[in-house]
Write an enzyme that holds these catalytic residues in place. Structure first.
Site, PDB file in Angstrom:
ATOM      1  CB  ALA A  91      12.033  -6.142  17.198  1.00  0.00           C
ATOM      2  CE1 TYR A 119      -0.796  -2.586   5.471  1.00  0.00           C
ATOM      3  CE2 TYR A 119      -0.612  -2.142   3.111  1.00  0.00           C
ATOM      4  CZ  TYR A 119      -0.025  -2.399   4.329  1.00  0.00           C
ATOM      5  OH  TYR A 119       1.348  -2.454   4.433  1.00  0.00           O
ATOM      6  CB  THR A 141       7.894 -10.458   5.660  1.00  0.00           C
ATOM      7  OG1 THR A 141       6.703  -9.727   5.335  1.00  0.00           O
ATOM      8  CG2 THR A 141       9.118  -9.615   5.332  1.00  0.00           C
TER       9      THR A 141
HETATM   10  C1  8X3 Z   1       2.850  -3.858   1.426  1.00  0.00           C
HETATM   11  C2  8X3 Z   1       2.984  -3.604  -0.010  1.00  0.00           C
HETATM   12  O1  8X3 Z   1       1.854  -3.513  -2.264  1.00  0.00           O
HETATM   13  O2  8X3 Z   1       1.102  -5.254  -0.770  1.00  0.00           O
HETATM   14  O3  8X3 Z   1       2.687  -2.717   2.187  1.00  0.00           O
HETATM   15  O4  8X3 Z   1       0.501  -2.972  -0.353  1.00  0.00           O
HETATM   16  S1  8X3 Z   1       1.538  -3.846  -0.880  1.00  0.00           S
END
Ligand code: 8X3
Length: 249
Positions: free
Chosen positions: A9, A150, A185
Site C-alpha cells: 500500500a 515475471y 509507477t
Molecule cells: C506490467 C505490465 O506489460 O510491463 O505488469 O508486463 S508489462
C-alpha cells in the site's frame, strides 16, 4: 463502509487504491515493508478515515501470520483483501537470468499472495462474505521475451484467482482478477534496479495508465452490487495493444 486490507500500500497502485477507498469512507488496513512510509501514509489517510497499518513482508509466512493476528478485534473482520504487493526484477533471457531476481518474483508475487490469502480467507469463510482482488498483469495473457519468470508469476496469479473462485463462491466470497497493462509507477524503476533513464523509456511517447486509473477499476469491482462478481478485468492504455505493442509518437 467496508474494512479493506491492501498489501503493497505504500506506493503505486496500492497507494492510490488506499487513497481512493479512504475517500470513499472505508476503513483501511495499509500493509507494507517500510515503516516510515507506512506511518506517513497512515497519518495522511487518518485525516479522512480510520486507518491501521501493518508492517510485514508478504514473502515471510511467520511475519504475515503474526501481523494479521495482531489486528485488534475491531479490525479483524476484513471485508476486502487487495492482493497488490508484487514486483518485476530484471528483464533478461532465462539463460542469463539472475536467480535472486527469480526468487524475489516467485516468493513475492506468488507465494506472498498465497500466504496473505491463506491467513485471511478462513475468517471470510466463517462469515460467508468477502471479496478478494488479485492484481495480475497483461503479462499473464502474453508471455514476452526476457520477462518469462515475471510473466509466469502473473500467470500463476490468474490461476490462483480462478482456483479461489472455484473454492470460495459457495461461501459468498467474490474473487476479482485485475490485469493492468502499462501503468506509470515505480514498476519499471524497480525492474531496472533504479535506472531511471531506462525506466522512463517504457512510458515515453504515449499516455500510460496511472495508478489512479487502476484504483478506479478496482473500486468499480469492489463497489459493484453484492450479486455482481467482476471475475476478470484487463485494462490497457489506449495506445497499447498487447504487452509489447505500444504506439508511440
Ligand atoms: C506490467 C505490465 O506489460 O510491463 O505488469 O508486463 S508489462
Amino acid at each position: 463502509m467496508k474494512t479493506i486490507l491492501i498489501t503493497g500500500a505504500t506506493s503505486g497502485i496500492g497507494r492510490s487504491t488506499a487513497e481512493l477507498f479512504a475517500k470513499q469512507g472505508n476503513r483501511i488496513i495499509i500493509c507494507g515493508r517500510r515503516n516510515e512510509v507506512l506511518e506517513a501514509l497512515n497519518k495522511e489517510l487518518s485525516q479522512i478515515t480510520d486507518v491501521f497499518s501493518l508492517k510485514f513482508d508478504v514473502r515471510n509466512l511467520k511475519e504475515v501470520e503474526s501481523a494479521i493476528q495482531s489486528l485488534p478485534e475491531s479490525w479483524k473482520n476484513i471485508d476486502v483483501l487487495i492482493n497488490n504487493a508484487g514486483n518485476a526484477h530484471g528483464l533478461q533471457p532465462l539463460s542469463d537470468g539472475n536467480t535472486e531476481d527469480w526468487d524475489m518474483m516467485i516468493d513475492g508475487n506468488v507465494k506472498g499472495l498465497l500466504y496473505v490469502s491463506k491467513t485471511i480467507i478462513p475468517a471470510m469463510k466463517e462469515r460467508n462474505s468477502g471479496h478478494i482482488v488479485n492484481i495480475s498483469s497483461v503479462a499473464a495473457r502474453q508471455t514476452y521475451v526476457n520477462g518469462v519468470v515475471y510473466c509466469s508469476t502473473k500467470k500463476a496469479v490468474d490461476v490462483i484467482s480462478e482456483g479461489m473462485r472455484l473454492e470460495l463462491t459457495e461461501f459468498g466470497i467474490r474473487v476479482t482478477n485485475i490485469q493492468p497493462g502499462a501503468v506509470e509507477t515505480d514498476f519499471s524503476l524497480v525492474r531496472f534496479k533504479g535506472d531511471a533513464e531506462r525506466a522512463a523509456t517504457v512510458y515515453a511517447g504515449y499516455q500510460p495508465l496511472t495508478a489512479e486509473d487502476i484504483a478506479d477499476s478496482i473500486a468499480y469491482c469492489v463497489n459493484a452490487p453484492k450479486h455482481v462478481c467482476v471475475s476478470d478485468m484487463t485494462i490497457y492504455p489506449a495506445a497499447q495493444a498487447e504487452p509489447r505493442t505500444i504506439y508511440r509518437k
